[in-house]
Design an enzyme around this catalytic site. Structure first.
Site, mmCIF file in Angstrom:
data_model
loop_
_atom_site.group_PDB
_atom_site.id
_atom_site.type_symbol
_atom_site.label_atom_id
_atom_site.label_comp_id
_atom_site.label_asym_id
_atom_site.label_seq_id
_atom_site.Cartn_x
_atom_site.Cartn_y
_atom_site.Cartn_z
ATOM 1 N N LYS A 170 36.104 37.964 50.483
ATOM 2 C CA LYS A 170 37.520 37.632 50.725
ATOM 3 C C LYS A 170 37.821 37.935 52.182
ATOM 4 O O LYS A 170 37.168 38.781 52.794
ATOM 5 C CB LYS A 170 38.431 38.498 49.847
ATOM 6 N N ASP A 198 43.554 30.590 50.111
ATOM 7 C CA ASP A 198 44.190 31.536 49.190
ATOM 8 C C ASP A 198 45.672 31.503 49.590
ATOM 9 O O ASP A 198 46.100 30.536 50.236
ATOM 10 C CB ASP A 198 43.560 32.935 49.324
ATOM 11 N N GLY A 224 56.256 31.427 41.618
ATOM 12 C CA GLY A 224 55.854 30.851 42.889
ATOM 13 C C GLY A 224 56.100 29.349 42.892
ATOM 14 O O GLY A 224 56.547 28.764 41.889
HETATM 15 N N1 GLU Z 1 41.207 32.024 46.684
HETATM 16 C C1 GLU Z 1 40.714 31.445 45.472
HETATM 17 C C2 GLU Z 1 40.370 32.537 44.487
HETATM 18 O O1 GLU Z 1 41.035 33.549 44.446
HETATM 19 C C3 GLU Z 1 39.605 30.419 45.711
HETATM 20 C C4 GLU Z 1 38.412 30.908 46.454
HETATM 21 C C5 GLU Z 1 37.406 29.834 46.815
HETATM 22 O O2 GLU Z 1 37.605 28.679 46.478
HETATM 23 O O3 GLU Z 1 36.409 30.197 47.453
HETATM 24 O O4 GLU Z 1 39.465 32.437 43.693
#
Ligand code: GLU
Length: 447
Positions: A124, A164, A236
């Protein structure tokens, strides 16, 4: 393993990292029993290794705003675990981003990605940059400055970021443009969530919300219920809420609430296609105000300042916004108003007291790492298309997404079925994800 001992040590080492400690506690409490049945895990200290990220990159991001003022933010990429594949996970741009928030998200991502059945490790990243009120030019300059540091840490076989909160198709475009310029690498597989004409997968924008609703269907089906005609509260109005609203409406349910930091919009007759399309306009405006929906659709959407979606009577609650957005008091209000199912679409959307209250009161509850895994799973499908230089049709992507969500549900049932026949989805998802990562770590030795 003694969960309390491990948590006490982490708490002393990382004081104040509350989201991270909360996410670790939830997983360790669920897996403790199974873990203790495997002495080989304990011998190789699998849990102690798994709770620490492999590495954290932290960097300064300096850019110039529209007034000519110099702005400085902090950027991060946390490569959490690579046991089952290259690092994979989104980037979050939000003013409240801290290492604790990204560590919790990277930790969760590791198990979520394992559940997808695809070979992806967990990561992340993001920044404390606040997109609210920023112009398009400012967003572009920030993304370029962010990538100026990030490009050295990522690669299509190494670490593949995506979107995200605060990072959607527009941001991925600016990030990819700058990556190419700096790295002189033209492999589109370095990022997912790209535009349709330059390597993006069909249905990736919708995938988190669509996958979530497919999962909800499995949960209801397993409990002998049906989604048609049910009233749903979504929170949201971003990408996830948008995809969830489209699919919920297609399946014959009624989305009667959406929300924002400013309050809730109650939509008594259910959200319409025009309203769903308008969510995209609201997101692109960077105003961060759900009241705009009521202004645009007077009489159809009623805005109340300072209230959440959880104040509206519904059958099903779908948190789609941010971690800890649904408190124990919210859970009580939902249940008192007749809610009988809550599926987290945001990551760790419910506070621990809310989950406990739902479970104690017979509410069907499923955690984000299972419910929202369709987003990253479709990112995995985008990587496969990029690596083989092809694009699949919407039908192909949708059918693979369906299969993946079904398999995640099966894993939850396998590991989470209780003696009374009900399914503890928290336990099921955590054990399912954990066993796969733990086994891979064991087989790869002490590294
Ligand atoms: N941010 C998204 C999640 O929490 C997608 C992450 C991605 O596609 O790599 O899974």
């Amino acid at each position: 393993m003694n969960t309390n001992d491990i948590l006490a040590r982490l708490q002393a080492k990382y004081p104040g990292e509350n989201e991270y400690l909360q996410a670790v506690r939830e997983v360790l409490e669920s897996i403790e029993e199974v873990y203790n049945m495997h002495p080989e895990f304990e011998k190789e200290r699998i849990v102690e290794r798994m709770v620490e990220p492999d590495r954290i990159f932290s960097f300064r991001v300096t850019w110039v705003d529209d007034r000519g003022e110099v702005q400085t933010n902090t950027g991060y990429r946390i490569q959490f675990n690579s046991a089952i594949g290259p690092y994979k996970g989104g980037l979050r741009f939000h003013r409240a981003v801290t290492p604790s928030m990204l560590k919790f998200l990277g930790f969760e991502q590791t198990f979520k990605n394992a559940l997808t059945t695809l070979p992806m490790g967990g990561a992340k990243g993001g920044s404390d940059f606040d997109p609210k009120g920023k112009s398009n030019g400012e967003i572009m300059r920030f993304c370029q400055a962010f990538m100026q540091e990030l490009w050295q840490c990522i690669g299509p076989d190494q670490d593949i970021p995506a979107g995200d909160v605060g990072v959607g198709g527009r941001e991925i475009g600016y990030l990819y443009g700058q990556y190419k310029k700096l790295a002189r690498q033209y492999n589109t597989g370095v990022l997912t969530g790209k535009g349709g004409t330059w390597g993006g997968s069909i249905l990736r924008p919708e995938a988190t919300g669509f996958g979530a609703l497919y999962f909800v269907q499995h949960v209801l089906d397993h409990a002998g219920k049906d989604i048609a005609g049910k009233r749903i509260a979504v929170s949201g109005f971003g990408n996830v809420a948008w995809g969830a609203s489209i699919k919920a409406s297609q399946l014959g349910a009624k989305v009667v609430a959406i929300s924002g930091p400013d309050g809730v919009c109650y939509i008594p007759d259910g959200i319409t296609k025009e309203m769903i399309d308008y969510m995209l306009v609201m997101r692109a405006s960077n105003r961060d105000k759900v009241e705009d929906m009521a202004t645009r659709f007077p009489g159809k959407a009623q805005f109340t300042a300072g209230k959440k979606s959880w104040s509206i009577p519904v059958d099903i609650a779908l948190p789609c916004a941010f971690q800890n957005e649904l408190s124990e008091d919210d859970a009580k209000e939902l249940v008192a108003n007749g809610c009988w199912c809550c599926c987290e679409v945001s990551n760790m959307g419910c506070q621990p007291g809310a989950i406990h209250y739902f479970q104690q009161n017979g509410v069907l509850f499923a955690p984000g790492k299972a419910v929202n895994a369709g987003g990253v799973a479709t990112s995995g499908l985008e990587m496969t298309q990029n690596a083989s230089h092809i694009s699949w049709t919407a039908e192909e992507v949708d059918s693979k997404l369906h299969q993946i969500m079904q398999s995640i549900h099966e894993q939850c049932v396998k590991f989470g079925t209780q003696p009374d026949g009900t399914v503890d989805y928290v336990k099921g998802a955590n054990i399912g994800g954990f066993m796969k990562v733990a086994q891979a770590m064991l087989e790869q030795g002490i590294i």
